[in-house]
Design a protein around this motif. Structure first.
Motif, PDB file in Angstrom:
ATOM      1  N   ILE A  53       2.449  -1.695   7.199  1.00 25.15           N
ATOM      2  CA  ILE A  53       3.399  -2.546   6.491  1.00 25.15           C
ATOM      3  C   ILE A  53       3.427  -2.165   5.019  1.00 25.15           C
ATOM      4  O   ILE A  53       2.410  -1.741   4.459  1.00 25.15           O
ATOM      5  N   HIS A  54       4.615  -2.287   4.412  1.00 23.43           N
ATOM      6  CA  HIS A  54       4.784  -1.931   3.002  1.00 23.43           C
ATOM      7  C   HIS A  54       5.857  -2.826   2.404  1.00 23.43           C
ATOM      8  O   HIS A  54       6.865  -3.115   3.051  1.00 23.43           O
ATOM      9  N   VAL A  55       5.652  -3.253   1.159  1.00 23.07           N
ATOM     10  CA  VAL A  55       6.651  -4.037   0.439  1.00 23.07           C
ATOM     11  C   VAL A  55       7.325  -3.119  -0.573  1.00 23.07           C
ATOM     12  O   VAL A  55       6.649  -2.494  -1.404  1.00 23.07           O
ATOM     13  N   THR A  56       8.648  -3.023  -0.490  1.00 21.80           N
ATOM     14  CA  THR A  56       9.400  -2.167  -1.414  1.00 21.80           C
ATOM     15  C   THR A  56       9.466  -2.821  -2.787  1.00 21.80           C
ATOM     16  O   THR A  56       9.238  -4.025  -2.921  1.00 21.80           O
ATOM     17  N   PRO A  57       9.829  -2.059  -3.818  1.00 22.08           N
ATOM     18  CA  PRO A  57       9.995  -2.651  -5.145  1.00 22.08           C
ATOM     19  C   PRO A  57      11.041  -3.776  -5.155  1.00 22.08           C
ATOM     20  O   PRO A  57      10.983  -4.673  -5.985  1.00 22.08           O
ATOM     21  N   ALA A  58      11.981  -3.742  -4.204  1.00 24.43           N
ATOM     22  CA  ALA A  58      13.006  -4.779  -4.102  1.00 24.43           C
ATOM     23  C   ALA A  58      12.498  -6.005  -3.338  1.00 24.43           C
ATOM     24  O   ALA A  58      13.212  -6.992  -3.217  1.00 24.43           O
ATOM     25  N   GLY A  91      12.121  10.795  15.866  1.00 29.04           N
ATOM     26  CA  GLY A  91      10.808  11.408  15.826  1.00 29.04           C
ATOM     27  C   GLY A  91       9.668  10.435  15.573  1.00 29.04           C
ATOM     28  O   GLY A  91       8.513  10.845  15.454  1.00 29.04           O
ATOM     29  N   VAL A  92       9.989   9.151  15.480  1.00 26.63           N
ATOM     30  CA  VAL A  92       8.961   8.138  15.234  1.00 26.63           C
ATOM     31  C   VAL A  92       8.250   7.823  16.548  1.00 26.63           C
ATOM     32  O   VAL A  92       8.800   7.156  17.414  1.00 26.63           O
ATOM     33  N   VAL A  93       7.041   8.340  16.686  1.00 22.95           N
ATOM     34  CA  VAL A  93       6.234   8.115  17.882  1.00 22.95           C
ATOM     35  C   VAL A  93       4.861   7.608  17.422  1.00 22.95           C
ATOM     36  O   VAL A  93       4.131   8.308  16.732  1.00 22.95           O
ATOM     37  N   PHE A  94       4.537   6.391  17.800  1.00 23.94           N
ATOM     38  CA  PHE A  94       3.300   5.718  17.409  1.00 23.94           C
ATOM     39  C   PHE A  94       3.086   5.724  15.888  1.00 23.94           C
ATOM     40  O   PHE A  94       2.094   6.242  15.387  1.00 23.94           O
ATOM     41  N   PRO A  95       4.021   5.118  15.143  1.00 24.80           N
ATOM     42  CA  PRO A  95       3.866   5.069  13.680  1.00 24.80           C
ATOM     43  C   PRO A  95       2.715   4.151  13.283  1.00 24.80           C
ATOM     44  O   PRO A  95       2.534   3.084  13.853  1.00 24.80           O
ATOM     45  N   GLN A  96       1.936   4.604  12.302  1.00 23.40           N
ATOM     46  CA  GLN A  96       0.791   3.824  11.853  1.00 23.40           C
ATOM     47  C   GLN A  96       0.916   3.339  10.417  1.00 23.40           C
ATOM     48  O   GLN A  96       0.330   2.332  10.061  1.00 23.40           O
ATOM     49  N   SER A  97       1.652   4.061   9.587  1.00 22.56           N
ATOM     50  CA  SER A  97       1.800   3.648   8.199  1.00 22.56           C
ATOM     51  C   SER A  97       3.203   3.969   7.714  1.00 22.56           C
ATOM     52  O   SER A  97       3.862   4.879   8.219  1.00 22.56           O
ATOM     53  N   VAL A  98       3.634   3.190   6.721  1.00 19.43           N
ATOM     54  CA  VAL A  98       4.967   3.380   6.164  1.00 19.43           C
ATOM     55  C   VAL A  98       4.918   3.094   4.672  1.00 19.43           C
ATOM     56  O   VAL A  98       4.157   2.232   4.215  1.00 19.43           O
ATOM     57  N   CYS A  99       5.721   3.834   3.913  1.00 21.76           N
ATOM     58  CA  CYS A  99       5.783   3.644   2.471  1.00 21.76           C
ATOM     59  C   CYS A  99       7.168   4.056   1.991  1.00 21.76           C
ATOM     60  O   CYS A  99       7.741   5.029   2.485  1.00 21.76           O
ATOM     61  N   TYR A 100       7.705   3.319   1.023  1.00 22.74           N
ATOM     62  CA  TYR A 100       8.987   3.673   0.416  1.00 22.74           C
ATOM     63  C   TYR A 100       8.728   4.237  -0.972  1.00 22.74           C
ATOM     64  O   TYR A 100       8.014   3.631  -1.780  1.00 22.74           O
ATOM     65  N   ASN A 101       9.300   5.400  -1.261  1.00 17.79           N
ATOM     66  CA  ASN A 101       9.209   6.018  -2.581  1.00 17.79           C
ATOM     67  C   ASN A 101      10.549   5.862  -3.265  1.00 17.79           C
ATOM     68  O   ASN A 101      11.528   6.503  -2.871  1.00 17.79           O
ATOM     69  N   ARG A 102      10.603   4.997  -4.259  1.00 14.74           N
ATOM     70  CA  ARG A 102      11.896   4.723  -4.917  1.00 14.74           C
ATOM     71  C   ARG A 102      12.374   5.896  -5.763  1.00 14.74           C
ATOM     72  O   ARG A 102      13.562   6.031  -6.019  1.00 14.74           O
ATOM     73  N   HIS A 103      11.475   6.752  -6.215  1.00 17.43           N
ATOM     74  CA  HIS A 103      11.874   7.891  -7.043  1.00 17.43           C
ATOM     75  C   HIS A 103      12.612   8.958  -6.245  1.00 17.43           C
ATOM     76  O   HIS A 103      13.477   9.642  -6.770  1.00 17.43           O
ATOM     77  N   SER A 106      13.035   7.782  -0.439  1.00 17.39           N
ATOM     78  CA  SER A 106      12.554   8.262   0.850  1.00 17.39           C
ATOM     79  C   SER A 106      11.563   7.292   1.466  1.00 17.39           C
ATOM     80  O   SER A 106      10.799   6.642   0.746  1.00 17.39           O
ATOM     81  N   ILE A 107      11.578   7.240   2.780  1.00 10.64           N
ATOM     82  CA  ILE A 107      10.581   6.489   3.516  1.00 10.64           C
ATOM     83  C   ILE A 107       9.646   7.503   4.168  1.00 10.64           C
ATOM     84  O   ILE A 107      10.095   8.418   4.850  1.00 10.64           O
ATOM     85  N   LEU A 108       8.357   7.331   3.926  1.00 19.41           N
ATOM     86  CA  LEU A 108       7.340   8.197   4.515  1.00 19.41           C
ATOM     87  C   LEU A 108       6.667   7.427   5.639  1.00 19.41           C
ATOM     88  O   LEU A 108       6.289   6.264   5.453  1.00 19.41           O
ATOM     89  N   VAL A 109       6.547   8.071   6.788  1.00 17.42           N
ATOM     90  CA  VAL A 109       5.961   7.438   7.968  1.00 17.42           C
ATOM     91  C   VAL A 109       4.816   8.298   8.472  1.00 17.42           C
ATOM     92  O   VAL A 109       5.004   9.464   8.810  1.00 17.42           O
ATOM     93  N   GLY A 110       3.626   7.706   8.520  1.00 18.91           N
ATOM     94  CA  GLY A 110       2.462   8.388   9.065  1.00 18.91           C
ATOM     95  C   GLY A 110       2.363   8.115  10.557  1.00 18.91           C
ATOM     96  O   GLY A 110       2.423   6.967  10.982  1.00 18.91           O
ATOM     97  N   LEU A 111       2.255   9.168  11.338  1.00 19.62           N
ATOM     98  CA  LEU A 111       2.203   9.038  12.792  1.00 19.62           C
ATOM     99  C   LEU A 111       0.779   9.210  13.315  1.00 19.62           C
ATOM    100  O   LEU A 111      -0.085   9.772  12.641  1.00 19.62           O
TER     101      LEU A 111
END
Length: 128
Positions: A53-58, A91-103, A106-111
């Protein structure tokens, strides 16, 4: 009275007034107030086995559906699904982490297979 809540992962709002908790075994996203009271309980067929889980700047909440192979976006109240951002078809298969990079917008997803997916968000995630 103290209640026990099964916590898998958690994130705090940028205003520090809400705590978002994923309960993987019950397929729930809980939103708690500072005093521990439950403000919202979110469930959705697109969110099975919520984990990272991740909270975006918004203030929007991004949640991994480990079992459903999804990344969903929820509003800052933790009550409403705003979008399904990515699925197994992306391509999202068993996602474990997520993060939004506002710069990079992009959304980064760790599988689970030790790889990372990067999704460009168009338009970028902005205010709630």
């Amino acid at each position: 009275m103290l209640r026990c809540i099964a916590v898998y992962k958690c994130a705090v709002s940028h205003t520090w007034d809400k705590l978002y908790i994923t309960n993987s075994s019950q397929h729930k996203l809980l939103t708690l107030a500072r005093d521990g009271s439950v403000l919202a309980t979110f469930t959705d067929p697109a969110l099975q086995g919520p984990g990272g889980i991740h909270v975006t700047p918004a203030g929007q909440v991004l949640v991994c559906g480990y079992v459903s192979n999804t990344i969903i976006q929820v509003d800052d109240e933790g009550r409403k699904k705003l979008a399904i951002l990515a699925t197994k078809e992306d391509g999202v298969v068993f996602p474990q982490s997520v993060c939004y990079n506002r710069h990079t917008a992009s959304i980064l997803v760790g599988l689970n297979n030790n790889s990372i997916l990067v999704f460009k968000v168009t338009p970028p995630i902005t205010g709630s």
